[in-house]
Design an enzyme around this catalytic site. Sequence first.
Site, mmCIF file in Angstrom:
data_model
loop_
_atom_site.group_PDB
_atom_site.id
_atom_site.type_symbol
_atom_site.label_atom_id
_atom_site.label_comp_id
_atom_site.label_asym_id
_atom_site.label_seq_id
_atom_site.Cartn_x
_atom_site.Cartn_y
_atom_site.Cartn_z
ATOM 1 C CE1 TYR A 185 145.008 9.422 37.596
ATOM 2 C CE2 TYR A 185 145.694 7.124 37.514
ATOM 3 C CZ TYR A 185 144.700 8.087 37.405
ATOM 4 O OH TYR A 185 143.402 7.713 37.109
ATOM 5 C CE LYS A 215 142.401 9.101 40.149
ATOM 6 N NZ LYS A 215 141.022 9.575 40.313
#
Length: 247
Positions: A150, A154
């Site tokens: 993640y 991101k």
Amino acid sequence: MQGRVVAITGANRGIGAAAARVFAEAGAQVALLARDQASTARLAAELPGTAIALACDVADAGQVQAAIDAVVARFGRLDVLINNAGVIEPIARIDSIAPEDWARTMQINLNGVFHGMRAALPVMKAQRSGTIITISSGAAHRPLEGWAAYCASKAGAAMLTKAAHLEEGATLRIMGLSPGTVATDMQVRIKASGVNAVSALDPSAHIPADWAARTLLWMCGPAGDALRGQEVSLRDDNIRRQVGLIA
Ligand SMILES: NC(=O)c1ccc[n+]([C@@H]2O[C@H](COP(=O)([O-])OP(=O)(O)OC[C@H]3O[C@@H](n4cnc5c(N)ncnc54)[C@H](OP(=O)(O)O)[C@@H]3O)[C@@H](O)[C@H]2O)c1
């Protein structure tokens, strides 16, 4: 937003659904994109004005292109793209992440943003106007245990926002929104994982999805001109005040 055309990815729940509602209530014509068309169609039917639901997996460049083409065919233009679709999984330490799970996260959280920009930019450049906002995260800038996929995806998406601003910022408004923690299904799954400090947060610490949605609307108004190329943090009380979320 009257007469403006707004496309939102991941619009069937959470921040995306709240944004669809806020933009529609502000007078925009909204296109709701998500993998599950039945739920977006239900939401689109509840919204004021003209809202359409399009089946779209952002991991698939062809599906994203077809969805943006369908928006332009229906409404004749595209004023705002909200790159919101995202996944938190896999929540696991690096040495136990399956390569295909890692790749899937990149394909949605990073490549999905690229697919959206790639489809929207030619339309907006031809109009000589448009706003692209990508939902970022504190995780784009600091590592969290168990969230390597993640965080990395991101961070990549945040850099993509900067790169797109560098290339097209003279004509278009390209920005990020880091909302802080938001009370959505994603936080329910994070809590259930029991991994890292975010899962230990009390649910009362999260802001409502509507706050993120109202900030997106604010960023698409005159305030957005000064925010080109930037990542707006909704943890910032000054921003919350300017949006009108707190006194
Ligand atoms: N909640 C937070 O605390 C928080 C904090 C910082 C940033 N964010 C970011 O905010 C965004 C929205 O998160 P949320 O909290 O609203 O999460 P959520 O409730 O889990 O909703 C995620 C949305 O993304 C969609 N989605 C996932 N994969 C997709 C794909 N391949 N193609 C199209 N749509 C897809 C989901 O729809 P389907 O699965 O039905 O397709 C759903 O509509 C994400 O980018 C997330 O990383 C959230």
